[in-house]
Enzyme design. Sequence first.
Site, PDB file in Angstrom:
ATOM      1  N   VAL A 115       0.826  -1.202   0.000  1.00 15.55           N
ATOM      2  CA  VAL A 115       0.000   0.000   0.000  1.00 15.55           C
ATOM      3  C   VAL A 115       0.864   1.258   0.000  1.00 15.55           C
ATOM      4  O   VAL A 115       0.690   2.158  -0.828  1.00 15.55           O
ATOM      5  CB  VAL A 115      -0.958   0.013   1.213  1.00 15.55           C
ATOM      6  CG1 VAL A 115      -1.778   1.291   1.241  1.00 15.55           C
ATOM      7  CG2 VAL A 115      -1.862  -1.222   1.191  1.00 15.55           C
ATOM      8  N   LYS A 123      -6.882  -1.944   9.471  1.00 14.78           N
ATOM      9  CA  LYS A 123      -8.128  -2.482  10.032  1.00 14.78           C
ATOM     10  C   LYS A 123      -7.909  -3.179  11.369  1.00 14.78           C
ATOM     11  O   LYS A 123      -8.729  -3.083  12.272  1.00 14.78           O
ATOM     12  CB  LYS A 123      -8.785  -3.438   9.040  1.00 14.78           C
ATOM     13  CG  LYS A 123      -7.927  -4.651   8.719  1.00 14.78           C
ATOM     14  CD  LYS A 123      -8.270  -5.225   7.358  1.00 14.78           C
ATOM     15  CE  LYS A 123      -7.055  -5.021   6.472  1.00 14.78           C
ATOM     16  NZ  LYS A 123      -7.155  -5.414   5.122  1.00 14.78           N
ATOM     17  N   ALA A 141       8.861   6.148   6.173  1.00 18.05           N
ATOM     18  CA  ALA A 141       9.476   5.285   7.190  1.00 18.05           C
ATOM     19  C   ALA A 141       9.320   3.815   6.826  1.00 18.05           C
ATOM     20  O   ALA A 141       8.237   3.387   6.433  1.00 18.05           O
ATOM     21  CB  ALA A 141       8.824   5.541   8.553  1.00 18.05           C
ATOM     22  N   LYS A 146     -13.166  -6.010   9.768  1.00 12.13           N
ATOM     23  CA  LYS A 146     -13.886  -5.065   8.906  1.00 12.13           C
ATOM     24  C   LYS A 146     -15.339  -4.898   9.324  1.00 12.13           C
ATOM     25  O   LYS A 146     -15.860  -3.786   9.345  1.00 12.13           O
ATOM     26  CB  LYS A 146     -13.805  -5.529   7.457  1.00 12.13           C
ATOM     27  CG  LYS A 146     -12.390  -5.411   6.880  1.00 12.13           C
ATOM     28  CD  LYS A 146     -12.280  -6.144   5.555  1.00 12.13           C
ATOM     29  CE  LYS A 146     -10.864  -6.089   5.001  1.00 12.13           C
ATOM     30  NZ  LYS A 146     -10.676  -7.062   3.901  1.00 12.13           N
TER      31      LYS A 146
HETATM   32  N1  LIG Z   1      -2.432  -4.938   0.871  1.00 15.03           N
HETATM   33  C1  LIG Z   1      -3.721  -4.722   0.783  1.00 15.03           C
HETATM   34  O1  LIG Z   1      -4.381  -5.151  -0.180  1.00 15.03           O
HETATM   35  C2  LIG Z   1      -4.427  -3.933   1.847  1.00 15.03           C
HETATM   36  C3  LIG Z   1      -5.780  -3.563   1.665  1.00 15.03           C
HETATM   37  C4  LIG Z   1      -6.423  -2.799   2.658  1.00 15.03           C
HETATM   38  C5  LIG Z   1      -5.728  -2.443   3.799  1.00 15.03           C
HETATM   39  N2  LIG Z   1      -4.419  -2.829   3.973  1.00 15.03           N
HETATM   40  C6  LIG Z   1      -3.731  -2.448   5.203  1.00 15.03           C
HETATM   41  O2  LIG Z   1      -2.657  -1.599   4.871  1.00 15.03           O
HETATM   42  C7  LIG Z   1      -1.594  -1.789   5.804  1.00 15.03           C
HETATM   43  C8  LIG Z   1      -0.317  -2.101   5.063  1.00 15.03           C
HETATM   44  O3  LIG Z   1      -0.483  -3.299   4.318  1.00 15.03           O
HETATM   45  P1  LIG Z   1       0.595  -3.748   3.222  1.00 15.03           P
HETATM   46  O4  LIG Z   1      -0.052  -4.862   2.472  1.00 15.03           O
HETATM   47  O5  LIG Z   1       1.057  -2.550   2.475  1.00 15.03           O
HETATM   48  O6  LIG Z   1       1.766  -4.318   4.164  1.00 15.03           O
HETATM   49  P2  LIG Z   1       3.284  -4.654   3.728  1.00 15.03           P
HETATM   50  O7  LIG Z   1       3.374  -4.839   2.262  1.00 15.03           O
HETATM   51  O8  LIG Z   1       3.719  -5.742   4.631  1.00 15.03           O
HETATM   52  O9  LIG Z   1       4.077  -3.310   4.093  1.00 15.03           O
HETATM   53  C9  LIG Z   1       4.331  -2.920   5.409  1.00 15.03           C
HETATM   54  C10 LIG Z   1       5.365  -1.807   5.378  1.00 15.03           C
HETATM   55  O10 LIG Z   1       5.568  -1.323   6.709  1.00 15.03           O
HETATM   56  C11 LIG Z   1       6.961  -1.242   6.968  1.00 15.03           C
HETATM   57  N3  LIG Z   1       7.215  -1.464   8.385  1.00 15.03           N
HETATM   58  C12 LIG Z   1       6.984  -2.576   9.109  1.00 15.03           C
HETATM   59  N4  LIG Z   1       7.319  -2.385  10.385  1.00 15.03           N
HETATM   60  C13 LIG Z   1       7.790  -1.122  10.472  1.00 15.03           C
HETATM   61  C14 LIG Z   1       8.323  -0.336  11.516  1.00 15.03           C
HETATM   62  N5  LIG Z   1       8.428  -0.805  12.751  1.00 15.03           N
HETATM   63  N6  LIG Z   1       8.705   0.945  11.234  1.00 15.03           N
HETATM   64  C15 LIG Z   1       8.594   1.424   9.989  1.00 15.03           C
HETATM   65  N7  LIG Z   1       8.120   0.709   8.949  1.00 15.03           N
HETATM   66  C16 LIG Z   1       7.713  -0.544   9.193  1.00 15.03           C
HETATM   67  C17 LIG Z   1       7.615  -2.309   6.114  1.00 15.03           C
HETATM   68  O11 LIG Z   1       8.954  -1.944   5.892  1.00 15.03           O
HETATM   69  P3  LIG Z   1       9.945  -2.831   4.967  1.00 15.03           P
HETATM   70  O12 LIG Z   1       9.418  -2.663   3.565  1.00 15.03           O
HETATM   71  O13 LIG Z   1      11.267  -2.226   5.177  1.00 15.03           O
HETATM   72  O14 LIG Z   1       9.794  -4.235   5.482  1.00 15.03           O
HETATM   73  C18 LIG Z   1       6.749  -2.239   4.865  1.00 15.03           C
HETATM   74  O15 LIG Z   1       7.209  -1.267   3.966  1.00 15.03           O
HETATM   75  C19 LIG Z   1      -2.074  -2.876   6.762  1.00 15.03           C
HETATM   76  O16 LIG Z   1      -2.682  -2.276   7.883  1.00 15.03           O
HETATM   77  C20 LIG Z   1      -3.129  -3.608   5.956  1.00 15.03           C
HETATM   78  O17 LIG Z   1      -4.111  -4.223   6.763  1.00 15.03           O
HETATM   79  C21 LIG Z   1      -3.755  -3.552   3.023  1.00 15.03           C
END
Ligand SMILES: NC(=O)c1ccc[n+]([C@@H]2O[C@H](COP(=O)([O-])OP(=O)(O)OC[C@H]3O[C@@H](n4cnc5c(N)ncnc54)[C@H](OP(=O)(O)O)[C@@H]3O)[C@@H](O)[C@H]2O)c1
Lengths: 442, 442
Positions: B21, B112, B50, B212
């Site tokens: 995201v 969520k 970050a 959700k």
């Molecule tokens: N993906 C979807 O389809 C979707 C849909 C709706 C809502 N969401 C929500 O959106 C959020 C993000 O999802 P995502 O799929 O984008 O997750 P993701 O791909 O796992 O990305 C998480 C990001 O957060 C960073 N991170 C983790 N721990 C951290 C910390 N302590 N300090 C700073 N950065 C940190 C990670 O860094 P690194 O890259 O360096 O590991 C990574 O860039 C979640 O709450 C999820 O529920 C996602």
Amino acid sequence: MTELRSNRGPLRVAVLGCGSVGSQVVRLLDESAVDLAARIGVPIELAGVAVRRLDAPREVEVPDGLLTTDALELVSRPDVDLVIETIGGIEPARSLILTALESGKSVVSANKALIAEDGATLFEAAEKAGRDFYFEAAVAAAIPILRPLRESLAGDRVTRVMGIVNGTTNFILDKMDTLGSGFAETLEEAQELGYAEADPTADVEGFDAAAKIAILASIAFHTRVTAADVHREGITEVTSSDVRSAAEIGSVVKLLGIAELVSTGSHDKDAVSVRVHPAMIPRSHPLASVRGPFNAVFVECDAADQLMFYGRGAGGAPTASAVLGDLVTVARHLLSGTTGAGESAYAAREVLPMGQTRTKYHVAIDVDDRAGVLAAVANAFADHDVSIQTVRQEGRGDDAQLVVVSHSATDAQLSATVEQLRGMEIVREVTSVMRVEGGDDE
Amino acid sequence: MTELRSNRGPLRVAVLGCGSVGSQVVRLLDESAVDLAARIGVPIELAGVAVRRLDAPREVEVPDGLLTTDALELVSRPDVDLVIETIGGIEPARSLILTALESGKSVVSANKALIAEDGATLFEAAEKAGRDFYFEAAVAAAIPILRPLRESLAGDRVTRVMGIVNGTTNFILDKMDTLGSGFAETLEEAQELGYAEADPTADVEGFDAAAKIAILASIAFHTRVTAADVHREGITEVTSSDVRSAAEIGSVVKLLGIAELVSTGSHDKDAVSVRVHPAMIPRSHPLASVRGPFNAVFVECDAADQLMFYGRGAGGAPTASAVLGDLVTVARHLLSGTTGAGESAYAAREVLPMGQTRTKYHVAIDVDDRAGVLAAVANAFADHDVSIQTVRQEGRGDDAQLVVVSHSATDAQLSATVEQLRGMEIVREVTSVMRVEGGDDE
Ligand SMILES: NC(=O)c1ccc[n+]([C@@H]2O[C@H](COP(=O)([O-])OP(=O)(O)OC[C@H]3O[C@@H](n4cnc5c(N)ncnc54)[C@H](OP(=O)(O)O)[C@@H]3O)[C@@H](O)[C@H]2O)c1
Ligand SMILES: NC(=O)c1ccc[n+]([C@@H]2O[C@H](COP(=O)([O-])OP(=O)(O)OC[C@H]3O[C@@H](n4cnc5c(N)ncnc54)[C@H](OP(=O)(O)O)[C@@H]3O)[C@@H](O)[C@H]2O)c1
């Protein structure tokens, strides 16, 4: 900004019109008073209800002394904070809304005709007065579509809005599809059932849909679009043979309001095409299963991809729901001394004439059953640079038919092709010519 | 209210997380910069991003010097106006959001899990700071559903929210329906295609949907509802026989998140039932045709009647679209020195335990093919006060089956009925027990 009358006591609201919509607004203001007060922060009080005839029968009981025929006096009263306009039409609605805004009231309206004709005047007046002018109910009644387009998708690039935004025509086309009946008899049935007005012109000729798609286009594309800019074709010419032809290619006929970006090379110069016409869409398209009086708006965006908003596009109570949603928003704004985003027309895109809009066509042709027919018909399309996506030969002998679905081409190209086909010796009749939407783009 | 850093120059935004995201948010902030500036009134500038690992491969190029592992420092910086949180999970996301709000930043989040677990803490912090905390992306990603519920329907009484809010389970159930395959093999296929995670627990056990529907319930019913309040059943027990049984009654199996008002006599005391479970819904229901990775939320209201919101419920770009929609709103608020409506929990309704929630059931029973079987089975239902809506006898001899659809009853009543059926001599096997939704209410 005109000062708010009071920011502690109840907010007082004037309702203009007490017909299908107005009466439901008055009813809900009363029945939902407790929730409205909790959601807004202060109670809402009914200050008056303007009508044409004091003694007409009403669907709701208006409290004693609140009915008036002097709408102009009502909207200018210093003890009124908010005005809800449900009279409809251009005048006196426009003057009343302008007077209300100039007197420092925020206004909520359900008036698609007025907004599609002269929204700019109202938006400018609201801006000048530092008040809100909201109109979610004007498009597809209960379906939240303007607020999502304006706010939820404000970080995205909308590329197309395609809607079934008229319940009467959807009901008629639906019946023609399920019963195989013709337009005239189906219209009569719809009138008997109360789904079509005695004078059905606004619906069946597409005027109602045109007003709505003009409003949708303005908001989606940040460009002023009026009803007059909309290319409009109704459903009076749709035949049972068109509907059958659609079924044969796995499609249904729907009256669509379509507003889309038309690429001109660079994004910031993209033009807009805005139109209402019947079209065949695949049965698998989410809009295809929208039945009877229901409406739906399908939106395509760069990042969000495909979205659809579905619900009741007419009716007193559904429309009143949208009106009251706006009322809560504008009341909160009034209390916090702010306003919503107002008109956004910065993109000022060109609205393309229909002649320059490209769509795909379905053409069904009764032909003589002999060798060389397909080649001759294909040549007629080629002569006008209309390329063919699929062609299907059906029946034999007297029933021989060719069904052509073209790639996208302009109206001008297609009209010329059809004219040429009609003049050909081997063509007995061109039985159906209709646009095809909802598939791939070329 | 903490003063705004500057109300003329660009607004500076910090993005926390740069995964699926976050990377799309960063990309769109750049690609849509011109439109965002026009829609907000001032340009948006990226202040920092970050992440956990500086050197991880990214889907987007982050401008030099903007990547940091010190998220806490970033959200406290005086030159940051807005914070977008896309890290996910409870900590450090919660502390970072709280610090951001306390330092006068408005926050947009897609988280969520956090909001469903501890939204109240965040809403209170936002309220106290006089800043916005928005989270449209947290529920059904690109589908505008929180803003319509909160604003468009603020003048209506929502009675039920029923959603397909998890794409992975919808994809699996869809495949089971079209291919007739079992759960385990379909899950494997979904994993191979990237529609299910290596550890699919959050999806297939209904945790994601529960978060959700908790958020949807809170907003729809103006009541605090957390994930822990949600009765949750996943799809791991759904068999191909359930799916076949559903098809036989013209239905499909969907994993539904359901939040509904439960009448207790007077409207203001109505309780709320919030649950996630597989259920059979009629093929004619608008939710039934929501396929594969698409999501949809069906809403029933007193005045607006039925509405449906359809679109992509996951994916980096669709989620980023919702995030940026919120960003535009909170940025406008920041510029005009106001905030959106914030939490609304005034109704404080009771959340009913599942034992008190009434639903309808479909029960398929392999029986001996002899006289009196139907009466015996009917008696078992009657013994537990479960009344029968329809019963159908199918097959003969070894294939004899009774299919019962009950009127609504509690879980306790049904479990007792099924237990009794299992102990009966004439019952060879109870092959399918599943809730039935989306028809009439009794
Ligand atoms: N993906 C979807 O389809 C979707 C849909 C709706 C809502 N969401 C929500 O959106 C959020 C993000 O999802 P995502 O799929 O984008 O997750 P993701 O791909 O796992 O990305 C998480 C990001 O957060 C960073 N991170 C983790 N721990 C951290 C910390 N302590 N300090 C700073 N950065 C940190 C990670 O860094 P690194 O890259 O360096 O590991 C990574 O860039 C979640 O709450 C999820 O529920 C996602
Ligand atoms: N009906 C729907 O399903 C629907 C859906 C979406 C939007 N809308 C829009 O909502 C608006 C109202 O529609 P409607 O169906 O409620 O119309 P309607 O039933 O014809 O009601 C119009 C009301 O306005 C009053 N009125 C007319 N002229 C007036 C005047 N000069 N001064 C004061 N009052 C006057 C009428 O008074 P009397 O009662 O005394 O004649 C009547 O109460 C229209 O803009 C329409 O496009 C309607």
